[in-house]
Each structure stands twice: as C-alpha cells, then as structure tokens.
Write an enzyme that holds these catalytic residues in place. Structure first.
Site, PDB file in Angstrom:
ATOM      1  N   ASP A  80       0.880  -1.319   0.023  1.00  0.00           N
ATOM      2  CA  ASP A  80       0.012  -0.075   0.039  1.00  0.00           C
ATOM      3  C   ASP A  80       1.119   1.170   0.012  1.00  0.00           C
ATOM      4  OD1 ASP A  80      -2.605   1.667   0.686  1.00  0.00           O
ATOM      5  OD2 ASP A  80      -1.275   1.920   2.529  1.00  0.00           O
ATOM      6  N   ASP A  82      -0.195   5.238   0.841  1.00  0.00           N
ATOM      7  CA  ASP A  82      -0.248   6.190   1.935  1.00  0.00           C
ATOM      8  C   ASP A  82      -0.459   5.537   3.385  1.00  0.00           C
ATOM      9  OD1 ASP A  82      -0.527   8.525   0.553  1.00  0.00           O
ATOM     10  OD2 ASP A  82      -2.476   8.082  -0.034  1.00  0.00           O
ATOM     11  N   ASP A 139      -1.804  -0.917   5.969  1.00  0.00           N
ATOM     12  CA  ASP A 139      -2.211  -0.147   7.013  1.00  0.00           C
ATOM     13  C   ASP A 139      -3.450  -0.148   7.504  1.00  0.00           C
ATOM     14  OD1 ASP A 139      -2.701   1.916   5.280  1.00  0.00           O
ATOM     15  OD2 ASP A 139      -2.374   3.398   6.770  1.00  0.00           O
TER      16      ASP A 139
HETATM   17  O1  LIG Z   1      -6.805   7.253   0.174  1.00  0.00           O
HETATM   18  C1  LIG Z   1      -5.912   7.235  -0.812  1.00  0.00           C
HETATM   19  O2  LIG Z   1      -5.891   8.270  -1.695  1.00  0.00           O
HETATM   20  C2  LIG Z   1      -4.665   6.417  -0.743  1.00  0.00           C
HETATM   21  O3  LIG Z   1      -4.815   5.487   0.365  1.00  0.00           O
HETATM   22  P1  LIG Z   1      -3.844   4.208   0.298  1.00  0.00           P
HETATM   23  O4  LIG Z   1      -2.544   4.417  -0.530  1.00  0.00           O
HETATM   24  O5  LIG Z   1      -3.540   3.939   1.532  1.00  0.00           O
HETATM   25  O6  LIG Z   1      -4.642   3.084  -0.596  1.00  0.00           O
HETATM   26 MG   LIG Z   2      -2.892   3.226   3.430  1.00  0.00          MG
END
Ligand SMILES: O=C(O)COP(=O)(O)O
Ligand SMILES: [Mg+2]
Length: 231
Positions: free
Chosen positions: A18, A20, A180
């Site tokens: 993942d 973010d 996460d």
């Molecule tokens: O919500 C987002 O834009 C991205 O979140 P993620 O990288 O944890 O999937």
């Molecule tokens: Mg994430």
C-alpha cells in the site's frame, strides 16, 4: 510483533505494498490539499489528525469525509464537482510535505536483492502515486504501480491487487500484501493473499483488530518476520 499465520509469508515471489500510511507519510500534503479545497468554499481548515483519519478510501471519499466533518456535507453532483476542483489542487501537494516511512529504501532494496518482485497498490490516483514514488527514487524496483483510477473498484475490492499481480506475472498464493488499513486486509483476503499490517499508519481502528495475519511495528521488521514465519 505478533506472529499468527505460520509459513504463509515464507519466500513469496512478490510483495504488494500500500502507499499512504505504509510507504509514505503523506498526511501533511493531503491535509494541505484538503484545506485549500475547503478554503475555496470559505470553510475553516481541518487539523492534520482529522485528515489522517480520512485517508485510505481514495480522493473522492476523502472529500466526502472532509466536507461532512466541516458541517457542509456534499452529495452526488456536488461531490463530483468538488472532486473535479480537487484534482489540480491535489497534484500540487504531492511531495512538499510528504516523507518516507522508516526503512522503506532499505527494505525495498533488501527484497529486490532477494529476488522478490514488488508492486504498489493504492487508492490514490495512479499518476499521483507514480510522481511520489519517482520523487523518492523508488520506482526502480517496482514492477507494478496501480492507482485507484486504474481499476473499476477501489480497495477493499481486490481489483487493483489482481491487476498488479497480472503485471508482475505472479499468482496470489505466491504473494504477500503489506498495508496499514482494513481496506488492505479485505482486498488481500478477496484476492486470496496473506496480509501483514504495519503500525503507525492511518487506520482509526487498532491494527490488531483488523484481521491481518501479522502486525509489525514497521517495515524494518518485515524481513525478520518473514523468516520467523518459517518456524
Ligand atoms: O486514500 C488514498 O487516496 C490512498 O490511500 P492508500 O495508498 O492507503 O490506498
Ligand atoms: Mg494506506
């Protein structure tokens, strides 16, 4: 660290990460983007901790949550319009305040040298994800970068994970998902993959309660956790 599954992570051929809250701490940039959007509607700024809790469901969900928290909920076409206005704002706030999570560079290099293919699977728009990964010089070892706009259904659906595995030419049973959030767990389950969650991300629910096979304090714990899993 708590080990649960036993042998499930031993020698995966590929790992999907993942973005973010897992590879990058992007909440400060995302907060800046949200607050610029809100300011354009004469709404007061949200705090970093508030916005952190809104990340993980893609940009549209972020906007929906931000306006709801501001007491000015948006629905339907109004949400579509805010999403259109947000796009250029979001692109201006990708890397200025974003930092790598501890150990990212070392751990990606370690897995690369171990012959493990890697990809990133995020609900963030694909170009935004690519720009962040390029900024930090992380694309070299990544065989797939799949953003939320590259698939019909965002995580918790398995679509993005399956597309990444297709690009990496690896079967789900030979793969590990690292994330996460509960969306990462659900997407991995639906794709038929084991999943490890990291502490310190953006989930509001305690990570131990999200149903992962294993919870680690940080990316730096992954290599040893995978070795221990052999026992
Ligand atoms: O919500 C987002 O834009 C991205 O979140 P993620 O990288 O944890 O999937
Ligand atoms: Mg994430």
């Amino acid at each position: 660290m708590n080990v649960g599954a036993g042998r499930r992570f031993r020698s995966p051929k590929a790992i999907l990460f993942d973005l973010d809250g897992t590879l990058v701490d992007s909440a400060p940039d995302i907060t800046a983007a949200v607050n610029e959007l809100l300011a354009g509607r004469d709404l007061p700024p949200l705090r970093l901790e508030q916005v952190r809790a809104m990340i993980g469901g893609g940009v549209r969900k972020l906007i929906e949550r931000a306006f709801a928290a501001s007491g000015a909920p948006l629905l339907g076409s109004a949400l579509d319009e805010a999403n259109r206005v947000m796009a250029p704002i979001y692109r201006r706030h990708l890397t200025g305040l974003t930092r790598l999570m501890p150990g990212v560079r070392e751990v990606l290099t370690h897995f690369h040298l171990s012959g493990i293919a890697m990809g990133v699977v995020t609900n963030k728009p694909q170009l935004a994800a690519r720009e962040i990964l390029l900024h930090f010089g992380l694309t070299e070892h990544l065989g797939a970068i799949v953003g939320g706009d590259a698939v019909t259904c965002l995580k918790p659906a398995p679509d993005a994970l399956l597309l990444a595995l297709d690009q990496l030419q690896v079967e789900p049973r030979d793969t590990l998902m690292v994330g996460d959030s509960g969306a990462d767990v659900a997407a991995a389950r639906a794709a038929g993959m084991p999943v490890i969650l990291l502490r310190g991300g953006y989930t509001q629910t305690p990570v131990e309660e999200l149903g992962a096979d294993l919870v680690c304090d940080s990316l730096l714990d992954l290599p040893s956790a995978m070795l221990q899993d052999a026992t």
